[in-house]
Design a protein around this motif. Structure first.
Motif, short mmCIF file in Angstrom:
data_model
loop_
_atom_site.label_atom_id
_atom_site.label_comp_id
_atom_site.label_asym_id
_atom_site.label_seq_id
_atom_site.Cartn_x
_atom_site.Cartn_y
_atom_site.Cartn_z
N GLY A 1 -0.30 5.94 2.95
CA GLY A 1 0.53 4.73 3.04
C GLY A 1 1.05 4.59 4.46
N TYR B 1 -8.90 7.53 -9.17
CA TYR B 1 -7.64 7.45 -8.45
C TYR B 1 -6.67 8.44 -9.08
CZ TYR B 1 -9.31 2.98 -6.58
OH TYR B 1 -10.03 2.00 -5.95
N VAL C 1 -3.21 9.00 -9.04
CA VAL C 1 -1.95 8.38 -8.60
C VAL C 1 -1.00 8.32 -9.80
CG1 VAL C 1 -0.93 6.37 -7.44
CG2 VAL C 1 -3.35 6.88 -7.08
N ASP D 1 -5.98 -2.57 -1.43
CA ASP D 1 -6.79 -1.80 -2.38
C ASP D 1 -8.10 -2.51 -2.71
OD1 ASP D 1 -6.32 0.82 -3.25
OD2 ASP D 1 -4.43 0.23 -4.18
N GLN E 1 2.01 3.42 -11.35
CA GLN E 1 1.13 2.40 -10.75
C GLN E 1 0.05 1.91 -11.72
OE1 GLN E 1 -0.07 2.96 -6.68
NE2 GLN E 1 1.77 4.12 -6.21
N HIS F 1 3.53 13.60 -4.70
CA HIS F 1 2.26 13.65 -3.97
C HIS F 1 1.63 15.03 -4.09
CE1 HIS F 1 4.06 10.03 -2.00
NE2 HIS F 1 2.88 9.59 -2.37
N HIS G 1 -0.70 -1.83 -11.46
CA HIS G 1 -1.42 -2.09 -10.21
C HIS G 1 -2.92 -1.81 -10.36
CE1 HIS G 1 -2.49 -2.07 -5.96
NE2 HIS G 1 -2.93 -0.84 -6.11
N PHE G 2 -3.25 -0.64 -10.90
CA PHE G 2 -4.68 -0.29 -10.98
C PHE G 2 -5.42 -1.12 -12.03
CE2 PHE G 2 -3.26 3.38 -8.50
CZ PHE G 2 -4.14 3.22 -7.44
N ALA H 1 -2.60 10.92 -0.79
CA ALA H 1 -2.06 9.64 -0.34
C ALA H 1 -0.55 9.57 -0.17
CB ALA H 1 -2.52 8.52 -1.29
N PRO H 2 0.02 10.46 0.65
CA PRO H 2 1.47 10.35 0.91
C PRO H 2 1.75 9.15 1.83
CG PRO H 2 0.50 12.06 2.27
CD PRO H 2 -0.60 11.57 1.38
N ASN H 3 3.01 8.84 1.97
CA ASN H 3 3.41 7.73 2.83
C ASN H 3 4.00 8.26 4.12
OD1 ASN H 3 2.71 5.87 0.75
ND2 ASN H 3 4.60 6.46 -0.27
N HIS I 1 -5.83 7.93 0.96
CA HIS I 1 -5.37 6.55 1.21
C HIS I 1 -3.90 6.58 1.62
CE1 HIS I 1 -6.13 2.21 0.49
NE2 HIS I 1 -4.93 2.13 -0.04
N TYR J 1 -0.20 -4.56 -0.89
CA TYR J 1 -0.80 -3.29 -1.30
C TYR J 1 -2.06 -3.56 -2.13
CZ TYR J 1 -0.64 1.34 -3.73
OH TYR J 1 -0.91 2.57 -4.26
N ASP K 1 -9.70 9.32 -4.82
CA ASP K 1 -8.59 8.86 -3.99
C ASP K 1 -7.40 9.72 -4.41
OD1 ASP K 1 -6.19 7.25 -3.47
OD2 ASP K 1 -7.50 5.52 -3.14
N1 ARG Z 1 0.64 5.80 -0.97
C1 ARG Z 1 0.74 5.41 -2.34
C2 ARG Z 1 2.07 5.90 -2.93
O1 ARG Z 1 2.57 6.90 -2.50
C3 ARG Z 1 -0.38 5.93 -3.19
C4 ARG Z 1 -1.73 5.38 -2.84
C5 ARG Z 1 -2.72 5.59 -3.93
N2 ARG Z 1 -4.03 5.10 -3.67
C6 ARG Z 1 -4.40 3.81 -3.67
N3 ARG Z 1 -5.64 3.51 -3.40
N4 ARG Z 1 -3.54 2.87 -3.94
O2 ARG Z 1 2.58 5.30 -3.84
#
Ligand code: ARG
Length: 559
Positions: A164, A330, A332, A312, A336, A136, A339-340, A125-127, A162, A308, A122
Motif C-alpha cells: 500500500g 489473495y 488478505v 486492483d 476486505q 500483515h 472489496h474482493f 502487502a503492508p502499507n 501489493h 483502491y 498476493d
Molecule cells: N495494503 C492492503 C491493506 O493493508 C492490502 C492489499 C491486499 N492486496 C490487494 N491486491 N488489494 O489493507
C-alpha cells in the motif's frame, strides 16, 4: 500414489461387473475414525441401495465379493449399515514410507500435480509509513505457506507483494511531514512516520482544513509534483528497509513487489477499458459499477481520482497479461471481503478472469487471551514487540547462547500459531500455548524433530533407504505411526484445495504425537528391531522436515 483414487477405481470396476450404474463423483472415500474399521471406507453401497431399493448390507457384500484383490489392499469388509471398509497391506504402507524417506522420489511424484499450471498469490502487502503489524504478519505467514504448498505440487508460483503506497492517505502523510517534521528527511524513521500520521488524524478532528491540505498534496503527487514525489519516495524507502528486515527475520521471500503506485500510469487506460465495456454508470459525478447482489464499486471518485478498487482492477489485468495464471489467490483479512467480491465480479464481467479462479482467503483476527498485549503505543501491535517476547521465552528452550536455535524456535512458534488453525478462523494469541513444549505448538514439533535426530545420531545405521525385510510382528505403536505416514501426500493436496496450511500443521502434530508415543514405549538402540525402528524415525524426520519447511518453519538439531 493417490490411494483414494485407486480405491474409487476398484469400486467402479466392481459396480460395472455387477451392472450397477454409478458415477465417480458419488463415491466418497474417507478414513474411518477408528482404525479397526480399516484405512479407507465408503458409503457408496448405502447410496446405491436406496436407488435400487435393496438391502444396503447385502449390496455392500455383493460389491465386496466381486472386488478383485489388488496389490495394495489386504482385505475388504462390510460393517455397520453397509459401509465398505478397505484395509491396506503393510508391505504397501512401508513402500509408501520408503518413498517419503527418499525425499526426491516423493517430491517428484508430488510435482506431477501442478505441471503446466501457474498461480499468482498476493500476500503480505503492508502499507508504507506504518510499522509491520500483526495482521500483515498473518497474511505473510499464511501466504508464504500456501505458496510453498503449491510449489511442491509442481505449480509455477508467483508471489506478488501489493504494497500500500498510493492513495489519499499518502497526501496526508506528505502534508504532515511538511507541517511538523523538523528532522532532515534522511533521518526519519518508521516510528516518526507513524507518529506524524497519527498526529495528522488527531489534529484533523478539530482542524478541518487539514483534510483539504492532505487532498491537495495527493493531487500534487498524482500530477507528479517534484517535491511531493520526493517526500513520498523517501517514505517508501524508509518503509521498505523496515519490511525487508521483517522478511529476513521471517525467512520470507516474495518474488515481486508491485506497490499500488506501480499501477498509477496504467489506470487511465484500464478505467477507459472498463467504461468502454459498458458496465459502468455515472452517479453524482463519480463512476461506479453496479452488481445484482453486492453494493456498487467506485471506479472513479467525483473529483476524478482513482480508488483502491481501480488499482486492483489494473493489477488483475497486469497479472493476466504477464503471467496468464490459472489461479489468483489473495491472502488478505476478512474485512476486505466486499472489496474482493466486487473486484472478482468485475474481472469476470470484463472477461479477464472467471470468478471461480480467484480466491480471497479472508483471514480472521488475532485475539489476545490474557488482557491486552503491552505495546509501546497502545492500540497497534508491533511485530517487533511480539518477536522480542517470543525470543525471551525461547531462550529457556534452546541450548544456552545458541542464537540460531533461539530465533528458529521463537519465529517458528509465532508462525505455527498463525498456521495451525484454518485461516478463516480467528486466532487466539496465548503465550503459554504458543511456546508449549507438549502442546499443539511449533516448539513441540521442533522438539520432536530434535528427538528423532538424536536417535539417528546414536544409531550405527547411518544410511538406510529401504526396508528389505518387514518384521513379522509390527507392534501397535509402530503400526499407528506407519498409518500416519501414507497420508502425507493426501494432506498436502487437501491443504492446497482448501487453501489452508492448517491441514498440514494438524497432520504434523498427529505424526509427532504418534512418534512420541512410540518412542516412550519402545527402545530403539541395540534392540533386534533397531533397523526397523530407525527406519520409522527416519521417515518421521523426513515428514517433519518437509512439512515444517512447507509451513516456513525451521527445524533445529538440538533443543
Ligand atoms: N495494503 C492492503 C491493506 O493493508 C492490502 C492489499 C491486499 N492486496 C490487494 N491486491 N488489494 O489493507
Amino acid at each position: 500414489m493417490k490411494i483414494a483414487e485407486e480405491i474409487k477405481k476398484i469400486i467402479l470396476e466392481s459396480c460395472s461387473d455387477l451392472k450397477l450404474s454409478v458415477v465417480e463423483e458419488e463415491i466418497k472415500i474417507e478414513h474411518p475414525a477408528d482404525v479397526s474399521f480399516g484405512d479407507y471406507s465408503t458409503n457408496i453401497a448405502m447410496i446405491l441401495a436406496k436407488q435400487e431399493k435393496i438391502n444396503p448390507k447385502e449390496l455392500a457384500q455383493k460389491i465386496v465379493n466381486s472386488i478383485d484383490k489388488s496389490d495394495f489392499v489386504e482385505k475388504v469388509g462390510v460393517a455397520g449399515a453397509g459401509f465398505i471398509n478397505f484395509y491396506l497391506k503393510s508391505e504397501f504402507l512401508i513402500k509408501e514410507a520408503e518413498k517419503i524417506n527418499y525425499e526426491s522420489i516423493f517430491k517428484n511424484e508430488l510435482s506431477e500435480n501442478g505441471k503446466g499450471k501457474t498461480m499468482v498469490i498476493d500476500y503480505s502487502a503492508p502499507n508504507i509509513a506504518k510499522p509491520f503489524g500483526i495482521g500483515h504478519l498473518r497474511s505473510t505467514n499464511i501466504g508464504q505457506a500456501i505458496y510453498n504448498i503449491y510449489k511442491i505440487l509442481g505449480w509455477n508460483c508467483v508471489g506478488d507483494n501489493h504494497i500500500g503506497d498510493w492513495g489519499t492517505q499518502y497526501g496526508k502523510l506528505v502534508a504532515a511531514i511538511k507541517k511538523w517534521n523538523k528532522k532532515d528527511l534522511n533521518d526519519l524513521t518508521i516510528d516518526d512516520l507513524e507518529k506524524l500520521y497519527v498526529k495528522f488524524h488527531k489534529e484533523a478532528e478539530t482542524d478541518k482544513k487539514l483534510i483539504d491540505e492532505g487532498r491537495d498534496w495527493f493531487a500534487k503527487l498524482e500530477k507528479g509534483d517534484k517535491e511531493a514525489k520526493e517526500i513520498w519516495q523517501k517514505c517508501i524507502d524508509i518503509s521498505m528497509v523496515e519490511f525487508e528486515k521483517v522478511y529476513e527475520l521471517l525467512g520470507v521471500n516474495i518474488d515481486f513487489v508491485h506497490g499500488e503506485s506501480f499501477y498509477e500510469e496504467k489506470l487511465e487506460e484500464v478505467t477507459k477499458e472498463i467504461i468502454d465495456k459498458g458496465i459502468t454508470k455515472k452517479s453524482e459525478g463519480a463512476i461506479i459499477i453496479e452488481f445484482d447482489d453486492t453494493p456498487p464499486a467506485m471506479l472513479q471518485k467525483s473529483n476524478g481520482t482513482t480508488t483502491y478498487f481501480t488499482r486492483d482492477m489494473a493489477t488483475i489485468r497486469y497479472r493476466m497479461e504477464n503471467w496468464k495464471p490459472n489461479l489468483i489467490i489473495y491472502e488478505v483479512g476478512a474485512d476486505q471481503q466486499l472489496h474482493f467480491k466486487q473486484v472478482f465480479k468485475t474481472a469476470e464481467m470484463m472477461g479477464w478472469m472467471p470468478d471461480e479462479r480467484m480466491v480471497h482467503i479472508a483471514h480472521g483476527l488475532i485475539r489476545w487471551t490474557t488482557g491486552k498485549f503491552s505495546t509501546r503505543k497502545g492500540d497497534t501491535i508491533h511485530l517487533s514487540d511480539v518477536i522480542d517476547k517470543a525470543m525471551e521465552r525461547a531462550k529457556e528452550m534452546a541450548p544456552e547462547n545458541d542464537i540460531e536455535t533461539i530465533e528458529a524456535v521463537a519465529i517458528g512458534a509465532i508462525k505455527f500459531n498463525d498456521l495451525s488453525s484454518d485461516p478463516r478462523k480467528d486466532v487466539i494469541f496465548d503465550w503459554d500455548q504458543i511456546m508449549s513444549l507438549d502442546g499443539d505448538s511449533g516448539p513441540y514439533l521442533q522438539y520432536t524433530y530434535a528427538r528423532c535426530k538424536s536417535v539417528l545420531d546414536k544409531t550405527k545405521i547411518k544410511e538406510q533407504k529401504n526396508i528389505n525385510e518387514i518384521p513379522e510382528n509390527i507392534n501397535d505403536d509402530e503400526m499407528a505411526l506407519i498409518k500416519e505416514f501414507y497420508r502425507f501426500e493426501e494432506k498436502i493436496m487437501e491443504a492446497s484445495e482448501r487453501f489452508s496450511p492448517s491441514v498440514i500443521a494438524e497432520y504434523l502434530l498427529g505424526v509427532a504425537r504418534k512418534y512420541n508415543e512410540f518412542y516412550a514405549k519402545n527402545r530403539i538402540i541395540d534392540q533386534k528391531e533397531e533397523v526397523f525402528r530407525v527406519f520409522l524415525t527416519r521417515v518421521t524426520v523426513s515428514i517433519l522436515k518437509t512439512g515444517l519447511n512447507l509451513l516456513g518453519i525451521k527445524t533445529v538439531e538440538r533443543m
